[in-house]
Design an enzyme around this catalytic site. Structure first.
Site, mmCIF file in Angstrom:
data_model
loop_
_atom_site.group_PDB
_atom_site.id
_atom_site.type_symbol
_atom_site.label_atom_id
_atom_site.label_comp_id
_atom_site.label_asym_id
_atom_site.label_seq_id
_atom_site.Cartn_x
_atom_site.Cartn_y
_atom_site.Cartn_z
ATOM 1 C CG ASP A 164 -4.725 50.570 -36.571
ATOM 2 O OD1 ASP A 164 -5.491 51.428 -37.049
ATOM 3 O OD2 ASP A 164 -3.966 49.868 -37.259
ATOM 4 N N GLY A 165 -7.881 50.918 -35.571
ATOM 5 C CA GLY A 165 -9.131 50.234 -35.925
ATOM 6 C C GLY A 165 -10.386 51.054 -35.709
ATOM 7 C CB SER A 168 1.127 59.124 -36.964
ATOM 8 O OG SER A 168 0.458 59.131 -38.206
ATOM 9 C CD GLU A 205 8.565 40.530 -24.068
ATOM 10 O OE1 GLU A 205 7.989 39.821 -24.915
ATOM 11 O OE2 GLU A 205 9.746 40.358 -23.731
ATOM 12 C CG ASN A 245 -2.769 59.875 -38.233
ATOM 13 O OD1 ASN A 245 -2.723 59.664 -37.026
ATOM 14 N ND2 ASN A 245 -2.830 58.874 -39.106
#
Ligand code: FPP
Length: 237
Positions: free
Chosen positions: A16-17, A61, A203, A64
């Site tokens: 992301d970003g 996705s 995690e 998107n």
């Protein structure tokens, strides 16, 4: 030397970003995606060198499709060109590419490119790179429910025979273990419809770094954070 049990077998990444990275530099969004492609290439190398066996990346996705057409077109173009350009190096590195997601919505050209990269890299044994394309966890689970319902209706299995294992085997990720670690860049702390079933015990690692800036140093920081985690799977140590 990295301790083998501290190396994640499977890492899943929400890249992301890209858009913010581009805006900060006064560039177009697609230039952010181009830089994101460079970060992806570097992460594939870093992960394979570190001993990771599966790397899954959320590259497009189901949501998107709602972006401006120009950006969707740029991402489709990047997919086709990326496949073409990266295949030789992936083969050399022993990286096998697997596409997860519903590819029926892609154009014939994109589908052919995806089929080609899967076929040409199919013998890679060092690491599997799963590209999540037109993927969302809820649509994946909905599709799995339909498949299993049809099998029950056809009398192939009894409803009581549906187990967690049967469901896992019906997902796009059936050939992979669950991710040990999910990384999301750019400071957002959510899963956004990604691997909701598979990440039950993963995690989670969130970093402010924007995806195009996620280089080796950032990768090693994430590995260090993972190695320090105490995984209990709901049990007492
Ligand atoms: C999220 O950043 C990134 C994506 C939706 C696309 C990810 C694509 C790549 C890393 C390039 C490799 C591409 C393919 C198709 C294999 P964003 O655009 O949501 O960033 P923002 O939140 O800052 O706007």
């Amino acid at each position: 030397m990295n301790e083998p049990n501290k190396i994640p077998v499977h890492i899943a990444v929400i890249m992301d970003g890209n858009g913010r990275w581009a805006r900060l530099r006064g560039k177009e969004r697609y230039e952010g995606h181009l830089a994101g492609m460079d970060a992806l290439r570097e992460t594939v190398k870093n992960a394979a060198d570190y001993g990771v066996k599966y790397l899954t990346v959320y590259a497009f996705s189901t949501e998107n499709w709602g972006r401006p057409q120009q950006e969707v077109d740029a991402l489709m173009d990047l997919m086709c060109k990326g496949v073409e350009m990266e295949t030789p190096q992936l083969m050399e590195q022993g990286v096998r590419v697997l596409v997860i997601g519903d590819r029926s919505r892609f154009s014939d050209k994109v589908r052919a490119a995806l089929d080609r990269i899967e076929e040409q890299t199919g013998r890679g044994e060092r690491m599997t790179l799963a590209l999540a394309l037109n993927y969302s966890s809820r649509s994946e689970l909905t599709a799995a429910a339909r498949i299993l319902a049809r099998r029950v209706a056809a009398g192939e299995i009894a409803a009581a025979e549906i187990t967690e294992q049967t469901i896992a085997e019906t997902l796009f990720t059936s050939a992979m273990p669950d991710p040990d670690l999910v990384i999301r860049t750019s400071g957002e702390c959510r899963l956004s419809n990604f691997m909701l079933w598979q990440a039950s015990y993963s995690e989670l690692y969130f970093t402010e770094t924007l995806w195009p800036d996620f280089g080796k140093e950032e990768f090693l920081k994430a590995m260090e954070a993972y190695a320090a985690r105490d995984r209990r799977y709901g049990l007492v140590k």
